[in-house]
Structures are given as structure tokens and as C-alpha cells.
Design an enzyme around this catalytic site. Structure first.
Site, PDB file in Angstrom:
ATOM      1  NE  ARG A 169      -2.513   0.709   3.514  1.00  0.00           N
ATOM      2  CZ  ARG A 169      -3.457   1.302   4.453  1.00  0.00           C
ATOM      3  NH1 ARG A 169      -4.799   1.192   4.606  1.00  0.00           N
ATOM      4  NH2 ARG A 169      -2.758   1.744   6.029  1.00  0.00           N
TER       5      ARG A 169
ATOM      6  CG  ASP B 256       6.199  -2.473   9.702  1.00  0.00           C
ATOM      7  OD1 ASP B 256       6.987  -3.027   8.887  1.00  0.00           O
ATOM      8  OD2 ASP B 256       5.836  -1.462   9.997  1.00  0.00           O
TER       9      ASP B 256
ATOM     10  CB  THR C 229      -1.878   7.258  -3.078  1.00  0.00           C
ATOM     11  OG1 THR C 229      -1.472   5.763  -3.187  1.00  0.00           O
ATOM     12  CG2 THR C 229      -0.991   7.983  -3.701  1.00  0.00           C
TER      13      THR C 229
END
Ligand code: PRP
Ligand code: URA
Length: 209
Positions: A104, A203, A108
Site C-alpha cells: 500500500r 511489520d 495515496t
């Protein structure tokens, strides 16, 4: 219209609370994501097709059920979807695994596709697309687009935490697929993170920042 189902078995709710905790470390996060995926796979695979087969028991010959059709395909959306694959393979060890690489764009919030590799005969297989997070829905929509472009017909999307915005967008874009989540959270924040959510799943799974 495909269904949207929250799989809120007590064990799933309990384990999801463990990984929502910001103090849950990488090792435990990884383990528990797989455990939840395994529990979800039990429900998601409930309508897998069966066929009659003859089996000779030590006592007699009988006709009983066995899984029918081509092997299931698990399709993790990279990276974070990888965290759910081993758990599902515990239940369905013969499944094939395709990969959709997508991230992603943080500005944006739009997904960017970087890799697609699928097994053959996608049109005749049941496909489980997996990603822990369904936020805006952009990544899931693009992943399902990529699969349909390669002939896929029977698709289930399986995530841990869904935002109402993502469920709506995915159902509008792909009304034919079933969506399963371990939880439906409240909303997205201004950065596109699910609230309360569990943070950045990739993460947390891989120990990056
Ligand atoms: C996360 C998550 C989904 C996506 C969800 O991936 O794993 O793929 O965001 O957001 P969306 O519904 O708004 O598209 P991310 O882009 O952080 O990549 P990663 O898995 O490599 O960490
Ligand atoms: N991606 C994540 O990993 N977490 C979110 O809350 C939203 C998108």
C-alpha cells in the site's frame, strides 16, 4: 451475493486479543496469527466438496466420503498474508500456494502490485485469499482482480481484522466472493489504519518498522 461472516469462536477472540496488545512481540505474534488462521480454516473449509469412495476397513468394504476436485489454493497477499499460510496448511496440507505481491503506497493508500504467481487450472480450484488486514479494501480488491484475470471463479477472502469501509468496498467490487473475518472493528483513522486494530500487521510479523 457472497456472504460476510465474522468467525468469533471464543478461542479466536481470545487469541486475537493477545496479538492486538502492542507489547506482544514478533515471535508470539507470528505463532498466534498462525493459530488463528488454522482455527479460521476449519470454518472456511466447511463446504468443501466431497465424493464417495470405496474403502476397505479391517471388517468390510464400505463407501465413505473423501475430498473431491482439484486441490485448494491458498493465496497470501505479500507480505503480511504469509503469516497465515502455515496455519492453514496444518489443516489442508495438500493445498497449493499462489502469491500476490502488493503493498500500500503510504501517501495515496492505493495498492501497488509487484508479483503474481499462481498454480495451473485456477478456474477449477477453490481459492482462499489471505491477508490479516482488510482496511480500505484496495489491496484485497486488486488481489481478487488479479486472480479473476487468471481465470479464478471460486474465491474466499480470509482476514483477521476487517474495517467496515473495507468490507463495503470489497463487497461492492466483488459481490460474488465470500468474506471471513475474525473481527469487524470500528473504523479507519486518517492514515488508513484500522481502529482499534493491531497496527501494521506486516511489520509486527516480520519485526520491521
Ligand atoms: C497491509 C495489509 C494489507 C493492506 C490492507 O499491507 O497486510 O495487505 O495493508 O490495507 P488496504 O485494505 O487499505 O489495502 P501493507 O501494504 O502494509 O504491506 P505489507 O504486507 O508488505 O506490510
Ligand atoms: N494495514 C495494516 O497492516 N494495518 C492496518 O491497520 C491497516 C492496513
Amino acid at each position: 451475493m457472497g456472504k460476510f461472516e465474522v468467525l468469533d469462536h471464543p478461542l479466536i477472540q481470545h487469541k486475537l486479543t493477545i496479538i492486538r496488545d502492542k507489547n506482544c512481540g514478533t515471535r508470539e505474534f507470528r505463532e498466534v496469527v498462525n493459530e488463528i488462521a488454522e482455527l479460521m480454516a476449519y470454518e472456511v473449509s466447511r463446504d468443501m466438496p466431497l465424493e464417495d469412495v470405496e474403502v476397505e476397513t479391517p471388517i468390510t468394504v464400505t463407501t465413505k466420503k473423501s475430498l473431491a476436485g482439484k486441490k485448494v489454493v491458498i493465496v497470501p497477499i505479500l507480505r503480511a498474508g504469509l503469516g497465515m499460510v502455515d496455519g492453514i496448511l496444518e489443516l489442508i496440507p495438500a493445498a497449493k500456494v499462489g502469491h500476490v505481491g502488493m503493498y500500500r503506497d503510504e501517501e495515496t493508500l492505493k495498492p501497488v502490485e509487484y508479483f503474481v504467481k499462481m498454480p495451473e487450472n485456477m478456474e477449477s480450484r477453490e481459492i482462499f485469499v489471505v491477508d490479516p488486514m482488510l482496511a480500505t479494501g484496495g489491496s484485497a480488491i486488486m488481489a481478487v482482480d488479479a486472480l479473476k484475470k487468471r481465470g479464478a471463479v471460486t474465491i474466499k477472502f480470509v482476514c483477521l481484522v476487517a474495517a467496515p469501509e473495507g468490507v463495503k468496498a470489497l463487497r461492492e467490487a466483488h459481490p460474488d466472493i465470500d468474506i471471513f473475518a475474525a473481527a469487524l472493528d470500528d473504523h479507519l483513522d486518517e492514515n488508513g489504519y484500522i481502529v482499534p486494530g493491531l497496527g501494521d500487521a506486516g511489520d509486527r510479523l516480520f519485526g520491521t518498522k
